[in-house]
Scaffold this motif. Structure first.
Motif, short mmCIF file in Angstrom:
data_model
loop_
_atom_site.label_atom_id
_atom_site.label_comp_id
_atom_site.label_asym_id
_atom_site.label_seq_id
_atom_site.Cartn_x
_atom_site.Cartn_y
_atom_site.Cartn_z
N LYS A 39 0.83 -1.21 0.00
CA LYS A 39 0.00 0.00 0.00
C LYS A 39 0.87 1.26 0.00
CE LYS A 39 -4.00 -2.06 2.26
NZ LYS A 39 -4.82 -2.14 3.46
N GLN A 40 1.95 1.23 0.76
CA GLN A 40 2.84 2.40 0.81
C GLN A 40 3.46 2.65 -0.55
OE1 GLN A 40 6.39 2.00 3.19
NE2 GLN A 40 6.69 4.21 3.29
N GLU A 41 3.90 1.60 -1.23
CA GLU A 41 4.48 1.76 -2.56
C GLU A 41 3.47 2.36 -3.52
OE1 GLU A 41 5.86 -2.16 -3.54
OE2 GLU A 41 7.53 -2.05 -2.12
N GLU A 42 2.22 1.91 -3.44
CA GLU A 42 1.18 2.45 -4.30
C GLU A 42 0.92 3.92 -3.99
OE1 GLU A 42 -1.65 3.07 -7.12
OE2 GLU A 42 -0.23 1.42 -6.97
N LEU A 43 0.89 4.27 -2.71
CA LEU A 43 0.69 5.67 -2.33
C LEU A 43 1.84 6.55 -2.80
CD1 LEU A 43 -0.83 5.22 1.25
CD2 LEU A 43 -2.01 6.04 -0.80
N ARG A 45 3.66 6.00 -5.47
CA ARG A 45 3.45 6.17 -6.91
C ARG A 45 2.36 7.20 -7.20
NH1 ARG A 45 4.53 0.58 -7.00
NH2 ARG A 45 2.34 0.05 -6.80
N GLN A 46 1.26 7.12 -6.44
CA GLN A 46 0.17 8.08 -6.63
C GLN A 46 0.63 9.50 -6.32
OE1 GLN A 46 -3.21 6.85 -4.29
NE2 GLN A 46 -3.59 5.02 -5.52
N LYS A 47 1.41 9.65 -5.27
CA LYS A 47 1.91 10.97 -4.89
C LYS A 47 2.80 11.53 -6.00
CE LYS A 47 4.66 13.42 -1.46
NZ LYS A 47 5.52 13.30 -0.28
N LYS A 49 2.68 10.84 -9.18
CA LYS A 49 1.81 11.23 -10.30
C LYS A 49 1.13 12.57 -10.01
CE LYS A 49 0.61 6.70 -12.20
NZ LYS A 49 -0.50 5.75 -12.45
N LEU A 50 0.64 12.73 -8.78
CA LEU A 50 -0.03 13.98 -8.43
C LEU A 50 0.94 15.16 -8.46
CD1 LEU A 50 -2.36 12.80 -5.52
CD2 LEU A 50 -3.06 13.57 -7.81
N GLU A 52 3.55 15.37 -10.34
CA GLU A 52 3.82 15.63 -11.75
C GLU A 52 2.68 16.42 -12.38
OE1 GLU A 52 4.42 13.03 -15.82
OE2 GLU A 52 4.95 12.12 -13.90
N LYS A 53 1.43 16.02 -12.09
CA LYS A 53 0.27 16.74 -12.62
C LYS A 53 0.21 18.17 -12.10
CE LYS A 53 -2.83 12.81 -13.42
NZ LYS A 53 -4.11 12.18 -13.04
#
Length: 75
Positions: A39-43, A45-47, A49-50, A52-53
């Protein structure tokens, strides 16, 4: 009168039960830890991406502001 062999057998059984409980708790915590790492790795990655956006949006907004200022001074 209790027999020392019975006492030792009961103590051994008690230790085996406690060891089984510890092994069960260890396995449970290990699974939970692995799940939390995923879950931490996914978070993370999401962070990324955010971020970057957000950076892209900031760049676009700054470019629009610059164009608006240029239009204002050119008019």
């Amino acid at each position: 009168m209790t027999h020392p062999e019975n006492d030792q057998s009961l103590e051994l059984k008690d230790l085996e039960d406690k060891l089984d409980q510890l092994i069960e708790q260890y396995n449970s915590l290990k699974n939970e830890n692995n799940s939390l790492k995923i879950k931490q790795e996914e978070l993370v990655r999401q962070k990324a991406k955010l971020l970057e956006k957000t950076s892209l949006a900031r760049t676009r907004v700054e470019a629009m502001i610059s164009r608006l200022k240029a239009m204002e001074h050119g008019a």
